[in-house]
Design a protein around this motif. Sequence first.
Motif, PDB file in Angstrom:
ATOM      1  N   LYS A 251       0.846  -1.200   0.000  1.00 58.74           N
ATOM      2  CA  LYS A 251       0.000   0.000   0.000  1.00 58.74           C
ATOM      3  C   LYS A 251       0.880   1.249   0.000  1.00 58.74           C
ATOM      4  CE  LYS A 251      -3.774   2.161   2.568  1.00 58.74           C
ATOM      5  NZ  LYS A 251      -4.626   2.037   3.760  1.00 58.74           N
ATOM      6  N   ASN A 252       0.640   2.122  -0.973  1.00 60.09           N
ATOM      7  CA  ASN A 252       1.334   3.405  -1.029  1.00 60.09           C
ATOM      8  C   ASN A 252       0.487   4.396  -0.241  1.00 60.09           C
ATOM      9  OD1 ASN A 252       2.307   5.951  -1.671  1.00 60.09           O
ATOM     10  ND2 ASN A 252       2.815   5.398  -3.771  1.00 60.09           N
ATOM     11  N   GLU A 253       0.892   4.660   0.976  1.00 62.54           N
ATOM     12  CA  GLU A 253       0.119   5.525   1.888  1.00 62.54           C
ATOM     13  C   GLU A 253      -0.024   6.945   1.347  1.00 62.54           C
ATOM     14  OE1 GLU A 253      -1.574   4.577   4.447  1.00 62.54           O
ATOM     15  OE2 GLU A 253      -0.726   2.590   4.806  1.00 62.54           O
ATOM     16  N   GLN A 254       0.941   7.401   0.549  1.00 64.43           N
ATOM     17  CA  GLN A 254       0.910   8.761   0.010  1.00 64.43           C
ATOM     18  C   GLN A 254      -0.326   8.995  -0.860  1.00 64.43           C
ATOM     19  OE1 GLN A 254       4.397   9.739  -2.267  1.00 64.43           O
ATOM     20  NE2 GLN A 254       3.779  11.870  -2.563  1.00 64.43           N
ATOM     21  N   PHE A 255      -0.802   7.948  -1.521  1.00 66.66           N
ATOM     22  CA  PHE A 255      -1.946   8.088  -2.420  1.00 66.66           C
ATOM     23  C   PHE A 255      -3.148   7.275  -1.937  1.00 66.66           C
ATOM     24  CE2 PHE A 255       1.825   8.889  -5.067  1.00 66.66           C
ATOM     25  CZ  PHE A 255       1.529  10.188  -5.454  1.00 66.66           C
ATOM     26  N   SER A 256      -3.242   7.086  -0.633  1.00 64.26           N
ATOM     27  CA  SER A 256      -4.338   6.314  -0.049  1.00 64.26           C
ATOM     28  C   SER A 256      -5.019   7.120   1.048  1.00 64.26           C
ATOM     29  CB  SER A 256      -3.799   5.007   0.551  1.00 64.26           C
ATOM     30  OG  SER A 256      -3.151   4.228  -0.418  1.00 64.26           O
ATOM     31  N   ASN A 257      -6.289   6.817   1.248  1.00 59.31           N
ATOM     32  CA  ASN A 257      -7.038   7.395   2.356  1.00 59.31           C
ATOM     33  C   ASN A 257      -8.181   6.430   2.692  1.00 59.31           C
ATOM     34  OD1 ASN A 257      -9.230   7.976   0.542  1.00 59.31           O
ATOM     35  ND2 ASN A 257      -8.212   9.886  -0.036  1.00 59.31           N
ATOM     36  N   GLU A 258      -9.144   6.851   3.484  1.00 57.97           N
ATOM     37  CA  GLU A 258     -10.229   5.939   3.872  1.00 57.97           C
ATOM     38  C   GLU A 258     -11.124   5.548   2.694  1.00 57.97           C
ATOM     39  OE1 GLU A 258     -11.215  10.090   4.131  1.00 57.97           O
ATOM     40  OE2 GLU A 258      -9.800   9.011   5.395  1.00 57.97           O
ATOM     41  N   ALA A 259     -11.082   6.306   1.611  1.00 53.20           N
ATOM     42  CA  ALA A 259     -11.935   6.018   0.451  1.00 53.20           C
ATOM     43  C   ALA A 259     -11.181   5.374  -0.707  1.00 53.20           C
ATOM     44  CB  ALA A 259     -12.608   7.304  -0.034  1.00 53.20           C
ATOM     45  N   SER A 260      -9.858   5.205  -0.563  1.00 53.27           N
ATOM     46  CA  SER A 260      -9.084   4.602  -1.652  1.00 53.27           C
ATOM     47  C   SER A 260      -7.776   4.040  -1.132  1.00 53.27           C
ATOM     48  CB  SER A 260      -8.815   5.621  -2.757  1.00 53.27           C
ATOM     49  OG  SER A 260      -7.977   6.649  -2.273  1.00 53.27           O
ATOM     50  N   SER A 261      -7.298   3.023  -1.819  1.00 54.25           N
ATOM     51  CA  SER A 261      -5.982   2.454  -1.519  1.00 54.25           C
ATOM     52  C   SER A 261      -5.208   2.319  -2.820  1.00 54.25           C
ATOM     53  CB  SER A 261      -6.103   1.069  -0.871  1.00 54.25           C
ATOM     54  OG  SER A 261      -6.515   1.156   0.464  1.00 54.25           O
ATOM     55  N   SER A 262      -3.986   2.816  -2.792  1.00 54.40           N
ATOM     56  CA  SER A 262      -3.077   2.682  -3.921  1.00 54.40           C
ATOM     57  C   SER A 262      -2.200   1.460  -3.651  1.00 54.40           C
ATOM     58  CB  SER A 262      -2.223   3.944  -4.042  1.00 54.40           C
ATOM     59  OG  SER A 262      -1.247   3.794  -5.038  1.00 54.40           O
TER      60      SER A 262
ATOM     61  N   THR B 250       0.187  -0.350 -10.722  1.00 55.57           N
ATOM     62  CA  THR B 250      -0.481   0.048  -9.487  1.00 55.57           C
ATOM     63  C   THR B 250      -1.985  -0.118  -9.671  1.00 55.57           C
ATOM     64  OG1 THR B 250       1.245   1.653  -8.919  1.00 55.57           O
ATOM     65  CG2 THR B 250      -0.912   1.973  -7.897  1.00 55.57           C
ATOM     66  N   VAL B 251      -2.625  -0.668  -8.649  1.00 53.75           N
ATOM     67  CA  VAL B 251      -4.079  -0.811  -8.659  1.00 53.75           C
ATOM     68  C   VAL B 251      -4.649   0.172  -7.650  1.00 53.75           C
ATOM     69  CG1 VAL B 251      -6.031  -2.355  -8.236  1.00 53.75           C
ATOM     70  CG2 VAL B 251      -3.956  -3.244  -9.292  1.00 53.75           C
ATOM     71  N   MET B 252      -5.526   1.043  -8.131  1.00 49.66           N
ATOM     72  CA  MET B 252      -6.230   1.980  -7.249  1.00 49.66           C
ATOM     73  C   MET B 252      -7.580   1.371  -6.887  1.00 49.66           C
ATOM     74  SD  MET B 252      -4.359   4.617  -6.606  1.00 49.66           S
ATOM     75  CE  MET B 252      -5.599   5.633  -5.831  1.00 49.66           C
ATOM     76  N   LEU B 253      -7.760   1.080  -5.608  1.00 56.04           N
ATOM     77  CA  LEU B 253      -9.021   0.545  -5.109  1.00 56.04           C
ATOM     78  C   LEU B 253      -9.848   1.726  -4.618  1.00 56.04           C
ATOM     79  CD1 LEU B 253      -7.452  -2.362  -3.032  1.00 56.04           C
ATOM     80  CD2 LEU B 253      -8.372  -2.484  -5.368  1.00 56.04           C
TER      81      LEU B 253
END
Length: 141
Positions: A28-39, A47-50
């Motif tokens: 998980k790339n925390e820089q591009f993740s938050n509660e609504a998405s995971s990089s 890279t898969v953006m969820l």
Amino acid sequence: MNQMIFINLPVSDVQASTDFYKALGATKNEQFSNEASSSMVISDTITVMLLSHESWREFTPKQIPDARESAQVLLCLSMESPEACDAAVATATLAGGKPDPTPKQDHGFMYGRSYEDPDGHIWEVMWMDVAALQESMAAQN
């Protein structure tokens, strides 16, 4: 610079999907993740953006299809060997995925299997012996 691909997938539960992809070896790339998405980084170039359904709707007004009922894409990753394909499907199954939603393939020079993630997105894993394929094609000419 190598060309990269960013696959965006709508998911019903970001945390559950994040856990699934982590179990498969993605980070998980925390820089591009938050509660609504995971990089989720699969490799240096993939890279898969969820994205939660709400997040997904920020990018397109199109309806989100239920991937368990319909298929718009089949995603495919290359593997080092037929055994690596089998291992990937086994790992995905243990992590909560569905094994082999598409037919297994064994053409001698190419071997493939597949699994579904928790939202029904189909991932194929395949191995190909390029040298054997080239020999076969040369023999036909």
